[in-house]
Design an enzyme around this catalytic site. Structure first.
Site, short mmCIF file in Angstrom:
data_model
loop_
_atom_site.label_atom_id
_atom_site.label_comp_id
_atom_site.label_asym_id
_atom_site.label_seq_id
_atom_site.Cartn_x
_atom_site.Cartn_y
_atom_site.Cartn_z
N ALA A 1 -42.17 -0.35 21.92
CA ALA A 1 -41.59 0.36 23.07
C ALA A 1 -42.60 1.29 23.75
O ALA A 1 -42.72 1.29 24.98
CB ALA A 1 -40.37 1.16 22.61
N ASN B 1 -33.59 5.28 22.11
CA ASN B 1 -33.91 3.95 21.56
C ASN B 1 -33.46 3.76 20.11
O ASN B 1 -34.29 3.47 19.24
CB ASN B 1 -35.44 3.77 21.63
N ARG C 1 -32.47 2.34 16.73
CA ARG C 1 -32.65 1.05 16.05
C ARG C 1 -31.89 1.10 14.72
O ARG C 1 -32.38 1.67 13.74
CB ARG C 1 -34.14 0.78 15.80
N LYS D 1 -28.88 5.07 30.70
CA LYS D 1 -29.04 3.64 31.05
C LYS D 1 -27.77 2.87 30.71
O LYS D 1 -27.19 3.11 29.66
CB LYS D 1 -30.18 3.01 30.23
N GLY E 1 -37.02 -5.23 26.80
CA GLY E 1 -38.09 -4.51 27.50
C GLY E 1 -37.62 -3.84 28.78
O GLY E 1 -38.35 -3.04 29.37
N ASP F 1 -37.69 -0.02 28.46
CA ASP F 1 -39.03 0.56 28.49
C ASP F 1 -39.59 0.56 29.92
O ASP F 1 -40.20 1.54 30.36
CB ASP F 1 -39.99 -0.23 27.58
P1 ATP Z 1 -33.88 -2.65 25.83
O1 ATP Z 1 -33.73 -1.77 24.62
O2 ATP Z 1 -33.36 -4.04 25.64
O3 ATP Z 1 -35.24 -2.62 26.43
P2 ATP Z 1 -32.10 -0.72 27.06
O4 ATP Z 1 -30.75 -0.91 26.44
O5 ATP Z 1 -32.95 0.39 26.62
O6 ATP Z 1 -32.91 -2.09 26.97
P3 ATP Z 1 -30.87 -1.24 29.59
O7 ATP Z 1 -29.78 -0.24 29.79
O8 ATP Z 1 -30.51 -2.61 29.17
O9 ATP Z 1 -31.96 -0.60 28.62
O10 ATP Z 1 -31.70 -1.39 30.92
C1 ATP Z 1 -32.37 -0.32 31.54
C2 ATP Z 1 -32.29 -0.47 33.03
O11 ATP Z 1 -32.88 -1.72 33.42
C3 ATP Z 1 -30.89 -0.47 33.59
O12 ATP Z 1 -30.42 0.85 33.82
C4 ATP Z 1 -31.07 -1.28 34.87
O13 ATP Z 1 -31.56 -0.48 35.92
C5 ATP Z 1 -32.14 -2.30 34.48
N1 ATP Z 1 -31.48 -3.53 34.02
C6 ATP Z 1 -31.08 -3.83 32.77
N2 ATP Z 1 -30.46 -5.03 32.72
C7 ATP Z 1 -30.46 -5.49 34.00
C8 ATP Z 1 -29.98 -6.69 34.64
N3 ATP Z 1 -29.34 -7.64 33.95
N4 ATP Z 1 -30.18 -6.83 35.98
C9 ATP Z 1 -30.83 -5.87 36.69
N5 ATP Z 1 -31.31 -4.74 36.14
C10 ATP Z 1 -31.13 -4.54 34.83
#
Ligand code: ATP
Length: 313
Positions: free
Chosen positions: A33, A164, A166, A223, A252, A255
């Site tokens: 990350a 984050n 885990r 998020k 990702g 991140d």
């Molecule tokens: P990971 O740990 O898998 O990297 P996360 O759970 O920390 O992800 P998410 O909330 O999934 O983070 O995504 C972060 C941001 O990325 C969201 O707030 C959004 O702006 C963008 N994002 C995530 N998924 C999508 C999607 N399917 N389409 C467009 N934007 C997305």
């Protein structure tokens, strides 16, 4: 002096096209990350330094080579001869679901100590970026992260923390005990909506955000995957939708999003501008395969904001 220092674990990933047990084609890359955030910031023209411990092995060489090729400073990275670089295998389980298999127990990163990290912090940075992954790797990394947060804060740097969580690495209770003491040093807190309860008490998001702001956090970014994100500080709160993009690989996104936010902060953008850049980077990440390969350079940033489907000429 770097714009941002980040401290973490970086691994080699092997992605299998189908179920691992069937063998077949795979693709080798790197993951982590904090390293993803460092690469994203470097592509956007910021000076990013990554530090951590790697094995003195071929996976460690690949991680270093990748970071260097992306312009990330690696001058304080520790190499070990007695522990390997971590490994992450990804395959496709029944029903087409992505599946991950970690080989990171007793890896080089699991014993990263404050003594090893300190020279990187002493080199100076405008901001220190941390995640809840590194402190989950073992007692030494936990102490290293806490001391780095204190030291960076004392030196006048801002500190960002992406929760984050885990659950394979530690329990919710362990995360609560480790992460809450960091809050007095944290300027920017990034969390998924379901991670907020780890860092703040309260009934629902409003209460928890208020508790974080009371604890001294200045900016809280929540998020919500494809549902977008929210921003809160002492004066304002607002929601931003995600961009509609074809979803190729969601790993990702978080991140990339965090890096977009921090990049906006380094550029002095207001809260809306920071969230806009975060949203663009999150969307760019999900629209491309790989954790960091599809991230934009500074020159490519304006094109990301164009309507979907437009050809670049
Ligand atoms: P990971 O740990 O898998 O990297 P996360 O759970 O920390 O992800 P998410 O909330 O999934 O983070 O995504 C972060 C941001 O990325 C969201 O707030 C959004 O702006 C963008 N994002 C995530 N998924 C999508 C999607 N399917 N389409 C467009 N934007 C997305």
């Amino acid at each position: 002096r770097a714009d941002v220092l980040t401290i973490g674990e970086a691994m080699v990933t092997v992605r299998c096209a189908g179920p691992l047990r069937l063998g077949g084609d795979s693709r080798v890359s790197t993951a982590g990350a904090e390293a993803n955030v460092a690469i994203a910031l470097s592509r956007l023209g910021h000076t990013a330094r990554w530090t951590g411990a790697l094995g003195n092995d071929e996976p460690g060489e690949l991680v270093l080579r990748t970071l260097r090729a992306e312009g990330v400073l690696t001058d304080h990275v520790v190499r070990r001869t007695d522990a390997p670089t971590g490994l992450l295998l990804r395959d496709v389980a029944a029903g087409g679901r992505a599946r991950v298999h970690y080989y990171r127990r007793d890896s080089a990163a699991s014993t990263l100590s404050w003594d090893e990290v300190r020279p990187a912090v002493d080199a100076g940075q405008a901001g220190l970026h941390l995640t809840g992954i590194t402190p989950a790797l073992g007692p030494a990394p936990l102490e290293a992260v806490a001391a780095a947060a204190r030291q960076a804060h004392r030196s006048g740097a801002w500190v960002s923390l992406d929760v984050n969580h885990r659950s394979l690495l530690w329990s919710g209770e362990e995360a609560v005990r480790a992460l809450r003491p960091l809050l007095p040093y944290v300027t920017v807190l990034v969390a998924s909506d379901d991670e907020l309860a780890l860092v703040a008490d309260g009934d629902g998001e409003r209460d928890r955000v208020a508790a974080l702001l009371d604890a001294g956090v200045e900016e809280v970014v929540v998020k919500r995957g494809a549902a977008g994100a929210s921003y809160h500080d002492a004066r304002t709160s607002f929601d931003v939708p995600a961009r509609r993009v074809p979803v190729v690989d969601v790993v990702g996104a978080g991140d990339a999003f965090t890096a977009g936010y921090l990049s906006g902060r380094l550029d002095g953008l207001d809260a809306y501008g920071r969230l806009e850049r975060a949203t663009l980077l999150g969307a760019a990440s999900v629209a491309c395969a790989g954790d960091w390969e599809g991230l934009p350079t500074r020159a490519e940033l304006p094109a990301l904001a164009l309507p979907e489907g437009e050809t670049l000429r």
